[in-house]
Write a protein that holds these residues in place. Structure first.
Motif, short mmCIF file in Angstrom:
data_model
loop_
_atom_site.label_atom_id
_atom_site.label_comp_id
_atom_site.label_asym_id
_atom_site.label_seq_id
_atom_site.Cartn_x
_atom_site.Cartn_y
_atom_site.Cartn_z
N UNK A 58 28.99 67.94 41.92
CA UNK A 58 28.14 69.09 42.25
C UNK A 58 28.92 70.26 42.81
N UNK A 59 28.38 71.44 42.56
CA UNK A 59 28.89 72.67 43.17
C UNK A 59 28.38 72.77 44.61
N UNK A 60 28.84 73.77 45.33
CA UNK A 60 28.48 73.95 46.74
C UNK A 60 26.97 74.15 46.93
N UNK A 61 26.28 74.69 45.92
CA UNK A 61 24.84 74.90 46.05
C UNK A 61 24.03 73.67 45.67
N UNK A 62 24.70 72.55 45.35
CA UNK A 62 24.02 71.31 45.02
C UNK A 62 23.72 71.13 43.54
N UNK A 63 24.10 72.10 42.71
CA UNK A 63 23.85 71.99 41.27
C UNK A 63 24.78 70.94 40.66
N UNK A 64 24.19 69.99 39.96
CA UNK A 64 24.97 68.95 39.29
C UNK A 64 25.64 69.57 38.07
N UNK A 122 22.69 67.18 34.50
CA UNK A 122 23.40 68.40 34.89
C UNK A 122 22.47 69.60 34.84
N UNK A 123 22.66 70.50 35.80
CA UNK A 123 21.80 71.68 35.93
C UNK A 123 20.75 71.50 37.01
N UNK A 124 20.41 70.25 37.33
CA UNK A 124 19.45 69.99 38.41
C UNK A 124 20.17 70.07 39.75
#
Length: 171
Positions: free
Chosen positions: A117-123, A161-163
């Motif tokens: 995940x990225x820092x904003x929580x996006x998988x 991914x994307x969630x």
């Protein structure tokens, strides 16, 4: 002279059954010893599962109870030596830098799924990992978190991914 074959057949059957029973008992004993050996392989100084800080995360409507590995020693140990995970239990890896963080499964006794995940929580990526392998599992994208769950968790819950994963601590 008359004799019956029944006692002879019964003795032969018993003679054949005893080695099979002994082999089965040995196999069960060996399996139990192997499981105990796996559980006892935790090195001195390694954290027990209950010693990791924990956080409640959400992925859509699913609540995840995650142990947190936010320092080098905890990230290095991860879920190694564990033999089970509760249904919605996992481990969240928190990194101090946005980068490609690769994982492997050496000394990890249960198969896992991992979401990067990225820092904003996006998988960004999800991968399936077999137990006790040294294959590298690297995301295609940079990130600051990775969440390990029992193998198949993400696909069985429709998490892709994307969630976003909510409730993440600051890196």
């Amino acid at each position: 002279m008359r004799f019956s074959l029944r006692p002879l057949i019964a003795r032969c059957a018993l003679a054949a059954a005893l080695p099979l029973a002994a082999a089965a008992a040995f196999t069960l004993s060996t399996a139990a010893t192997s499981t105990v050996a796996h559980a006892q392989q935790m090195p001195a100084g390694a954290k027990q599962p209950g010693e990791f800080p924990r956080v409640k995360l959400t992925a859509g409507m699913f609540v995840i109870d995650a142990a947190v590995a936010a320092n080098d020693a905890d990230r290095e140990q991860g879920l190694m030596y564990r033999t089970t995970l509760a249904p919605n239990e996992g481990m969240l890896f928190v990194f101090g830098e946005n980068a490609v963080h690769c994982f492997w499964m050496k000394n990890t006794l249960i198969p896992l799924s991992i979401a990067f995940m990225r820092a904003d929580g996006t998988i960004t990526d999800i991968d399936e990992m077999d137990a006790e392998t040294t294959n590298n599992h690297c995301p295609r994208n940079n990130g600051v978190y990775a969440l390990e769950m029992s193998k198949g968790f993400f696909s069985s819950k429709g998490i892709k991914p994307g969630m976003k994963i909510q409730g993440l601590p600051q890196p």
